[in-house]
Design a protein around this motif. Structure first.
Motif, PDB file in Angstrom:
ATOM      1  N   ALA A  88       0.830  -1.203   0.000  1.00 54.24           N
ATOM      2  CA  ALA A  88       0.000   0.000   0.000  1.00 54.24           C
ATOM      3  C   ALA A  88       0.865   1.254   0.000  1.00 54.24           C
ATOM      4  CB  ALA A  88      -0.907   0.005   1.227  1.00 54.24           C
ATOM      5  N   THR A  89       0.471   2.247  -0.800  1.00 57.49           N
ATOM      6  CA  THR A  89       1.172   3.520  -0.861  1.00 57.49           C
ATOM      7  C   THR A  89       0.308   4.596  -0.208  1.00 57.49           C
ATOM      8  OG1 THR A  89       2.294   2.900  -2.919  1.00 57.49           O
ATOM      9  CG2 THR A  89       2.242   5.240  -2.361  1.00 57.49           C
ATOM     10  N   HIS A  90       0.881   5.319   0.757  1.00 54.55           N
ATOM     11  CA  HIS A  90       0.140   6.329   1.510  1.00 54.55           C
ATOM     12  C   HIS A  90       0.580   7.731   1.087  1.00 54.55           C
ATOM     13  CE1 HIS A  90      -1.568   3.500   4.549  1.00 54.55           C
ATOM     14  NE2 HIS A  90      -0.520   2.781   4.158  1.00 54.55           N
ATOM     15  N   THR A  91      -0.383   8.556   0.763  1.00 54.09           N
ATOM     16  CA  THR A  91      -0.117   9.939   0.359  1.00 54.09           C
ATOM     17  C   THR A  91       0.078  10.823   1.588  1.00 54.09           C
ATOM     18  OG1 THR A  91      -1.443   9.653  -1.638  1.00 54.09           O
ATOM     19  CG2 THR A  91      -1.037  11.918  -0.919  1.00 54.09           C
ATOM     20  N   GLY A  92       1.039  11.733   1.488  1.00 49.54           N
ATOM     21  CA  GLY A  92       1.266  12.695   2.559  1.00 49.54           C
ATOM     22  C   GLY A  92       2.008  12.152   3.753  1.00 49.54           C
ATOM     23  N   HIS A  93       2.666  11.004   3.588  1.00 57.52           N
ATOM     24  CA  HIS A  93       3.436  10.410   4.675  1.00 57.52           C
ATOM     25  C   HIS A  93       4.891  10.226   4.240  1.00 57.52           C
ATOM     26  CE1 HIS A  93       0.398   9.383   7.734  1.00 57.52           C
ATOM     27  NE2 HIS A  93      -0.437   9.312   6.702  1.00 57.52           N
ATOM     28  N   SER A  94       5.719   9.702   5.145  1.00 56.16           N
ATOM     29  CA  SER A  94       7.126   9.425   4.824  1.00 56.16           C
ATOM     30  C   SER A  94       7.407   7.941   5.028  1.00 56.16           C
ATOM     31  CB  SER A  94       8.070  10.262   5.695  1.00 56.16           C
ATOM     32  OG  SER A  94       7.830  10.034   7.071  1.00 56.16           O
ATOM     33  N   SER A  95       8.171   7.360   4.099  1.00 56.45           N
ATOM     34  CA  SER A  95       8.562   5.950   4.195  1.00 56.45           C
ATOM     35  C   SER A  95       9.629   5.779   5.263  1.00 56.45           C
ATOM     36  CB  SER A  95       9.112   5.464   2.855  1.00 56.45           C
ATOM     37  OG  SER A  95       8.174   5.611   1.817  1.00 56.45           O
ATOM     38  N   GLN A  96       9.748   4.566   5.765  1.00 55.43           N
ATOM     39  CA  GLN A  96      10.842   4.269   6.680  1.00 55.43           C
ATOM     40  C   GLN A  96      12.144   4.230   5.891  1.00 55.43           C
ATOM     41  OE1 GLN A  96      10.072   1.881   9.938  1.00 55.43           O
ATOM     42  NE2 GLN A  96      12.061   0.906  10.078  1.00 55.43           N
ATOM     43  N   PHE A  97      13.195   4.801   6.465  1.00 55.60           N
ATOM     44  CA  PHE A  97      14.480   4.771   5.774  1.00 55.60           C
ATOM     45  C   PHE A  97      15.616   4.704   6.791  1.00 55.60           C
ATOM     46  CE2 PHE A  97      13.869   9.275   6.590  1.00 55.60           C
ATOM     47  CZ  PHE A  97      15.131   9.734   6.926  1.00 55.60           C
ATOM     48  N   ALA A  98      16.779   4.330   6.279  1.00 57.41           N
ATOM     49  CA  ALA A  98      17.963   4.213   7.138  1.00 57.41           C
ATOM     50  C   ALA A  98      19.189   4.700   6.383  1.00 57.41           C
ATOM     51  CB  ALA A  98      18.167   2.768   7.563  1.00 57.41           C
ATOM     52  N   PHE A  99      20.126   5.271   7.126  1.00 61.70           N
ATOM     53  CA  PHE A  99      21.444   5.573   6.575  1.00 61.70           C
ATOM     54  C   PHE A  99      22.430   4.623   7.222  1.00 61.70           C
ATOM     55  CE2 PHE A  99      25.568   7.894   6.885  1.00 61.70           C
ATOM     56  CZ  PHE A  99      25.908   7.722   5.557  1.00 61.70           C
ATOM     57  N   CYS A 100      23.114   3.833   6.396  1.00 65.80           N
ATOM     58  CA  CYS A 100      24.020   2.801   6.886  1.00 65.80           C
ATOM     59  C   CYS A 100      25.451   3.210   6.541  1.00 65.80           C
ATOM     60  CB  CYS A 100      23.688   1.457   6.236  1.00 65.80           C
ATOM     61  SG  CYS A 100      21.920   1.050   6.283  1.00 65.80           S
ATOM     62  N   MET A 101      26.266   3.409   7.553  1.00 66.39           N
ATOM     63  CA  MET A 101      27.646   3.828   7.349  1.00 66.39           C
ATOM     64  C   MET A 101      28.569   2.646   7.653  1.00 66.39           C
ATOM     65  SD  MET A 101      29.581   7.205   8.835  1.00 66.39           S
ATOM     66  CE  MET A 101      29.423   6.753  10.560  1.00 66.39           C
ATOM     67  N   SER A 102      29.267   2.164   6.638  1.00 65.84           N
ATOM     68  CA  SER A 102      30.102   0.973   6.775  1.00 65.84           C
ATOM     69  C   SER A 102      31.581   1.334   6.803  1.00 65.84           C
ATOM     70  CB  SER A 102      29.837   0.007   5.611  1.00 65.84           C
ATOM     71  OG  SER A 102      28.507  -0.442   5.652  1.00 65.84           O
ATOM     72  N   HIS A 103      32.325   0.501   7.530  1.00 64.02           N
ATOM     73  CA  HIS A 103      33.762   0.696   7.700  1.00 64.02           C
ATOM     74  C   HIS A 103      34.467  -0.523   7.111  1.00 64.02           C
ATOM     75  CE1 HIS A 103      37.450   0.996  10.477  1.00 64.02           C
ATOM     76  NE2 HIS A 103      37.523   2.007   9.622  1.00 64.02           N
ATOM     77  N   PRO A 104      34.852  -0.475   5.820  1.00 64.13           N
ATOM     78  CA  PRO A 104      35.410  -1.659   5.164  1.00 64.13           C
ATOM     79  C   PRO A 104      36.628  -2.257   5.859  1.00 64.13           C
ATOM     80  CG  PRO A 104      34.861   0.023   3.545  1.00 64.13           C
ATOM     81  CD  PRO A 104      34.710   0.661   4.882  1.00 64.13           C
ATOM     82  N   ALA A 105      37.421  -1.431   6.528  1.00 68.19           N
ATOM     83  CA  ALA A 105      38.632  -1.946   7.177  1.00 68.19           C
ATOM     84  C   ALA A 105      38.299  -2.960   8.264  1.00 68.19           C
ATOM     85  CB  ALA A 105      39.446  -0.787   7.760  1.00 68.19           C
ATOM     86  N   SER A 106      37.149  -2.799   8.916  1.00 68.58           N
ATOM     87  CA  SER A 106      36.751  -3.715   9.989  1.00 68.58           C
ATOM     88  C   SER A 106      35.554  -4.581   9.602  1.00 68.58           C
ATOM     89  CB  SER A 106      36.408  -2.922  11.254  1.00 68.58           C
ATOM     90  OG  SER A 106      35.258  -2.116  11.044  1.00 68.58           O
ATOM     91  N   GLY A 107      34.823  -4.199   8.528  1.00 69.57           N
ATOM     92  CA  GLY A 107      33.615  -4.922   8.158  1.00 69.57           C
ATOM     93  C   GLY A 107      32.430  -4.596   9.050  1.00 69.57           C
TER      94      GLY A 107
END
Length: 254
Positions: A88-107
């Motif tokens: 379902a798509t809701h008008t006038g709302h915001s989707s859940q989102f995430a910012f994922c910051m990865s550190h390749p040196a450590s995984g």
């Protein structure tokens, strides 16, 4: 006539912004991003995408908003061939989102997330017949009322229910009781057993699932099935850059 889909998945559907950094910044510091990409995410959403990518016929049930994250999510499902009539798509709302910051040196990684602005789905909002038009139902705990109702309908039809459990939460015991195949990380088992894995494991096995799968990251996964213990080693990876979605892909493959 057989079911329409191999797997129907109900639960968390969101968007991910993923970046890499050579060094984690301290507070009030800045750090340049290396690789950067935008992808669909969420536990059920990623599992459904994995099913489709592996050649299965998948459908996703959940909700998003009519924002940029929602539009990107729809495009990715369409590219993969995931059925989304139940999204379902809701008008006038915001989707859940995430910012994922990865550190390749450590995984290792750090995740910042924001919940969607819509209320969680309820059974009354969900087409339970369409959701169980499949060979297997996969649920996470994001929409507890809808997911538990769907699990009961699926089991009434003789369909296996696979649970993606992630963390301790109020309805977890109901989810264990309603599921056939329970997949949880070792961290959750430890939490349920007050830091004792055997105690935590028995607290789940008392619900008599067809199988309990405990995922262990780089150490693979263990499956407890009756008196049988099966171990699946992790695949060898030369360098772990970003583990975002790894568990969700495991669920879809399972």
């Amino acid at each position: 006539m057989g079911p329409t889909h191999d797997v129907c998945a109900l639960g968390w559907v969101g968007g991910d912004l993923l970046g890499t950094v050579a060094d984690y910044p301290e507070l009030d510091e800045k750090a340049p991003l290396g690789d950067f990409t935008q992808q669909g995410g969420g536990r059920a959403g990623t599992a459904a995408a994995a099913v489709a990518a592996l050649g299965g016929k998948a459908a996703i049930f959940g909700h998003i908003a009519d924002d940029e994250f929602g539009r990107h999510i729809l495009r990715e499902f369409d590219e993969l061939g995931v059925g989304r009539d139940g999204l379902a798509t809701h008008t006038g709302h915001s989707s859940q989102f995430a910012f994922c910051m990865s550190h390749p040196a450590s995984g290792r990684r750090t995740i910042f997330y924001k919940h969607e602005s819509m209320p969680r789905m309820r059974a009354a909002d969900t087409d339970l017949e369409a959701l169980t038009d499949c060979r297997c139902l996969l649920i996470d705990t994001h929409h507890p009322d809808a997911a538990l109702a769907a699990a009961r309908v699926a089991r009434g039809k003789g369909l296996p229910v696979v649970l993606d459990g992630e963390r301790p939460e109020p309805d977890l015991a109901e989810f264990f009781a309603a599921s056939d195949y329970i997949i949880v990380p070792a961290s959750l088992v430890m939490a349920l057993g007050d830091s004792d894995e055997a105690t935590g494991r028995e607290s789940i096995l008392q619900y008599k699932p067809a199988a309990l799968v405990i995922t262990r990251g780089a150490h693979g996964a263990d499956m407890y099935r009756g008196n049988e213990l099966l171990h699946q080693p992790a695949f060898a990876v030369s360098q772990v850059i970003d583990t975002t979605g790894a568990g969700d892909v495991f669920h879809g493959a399972f």
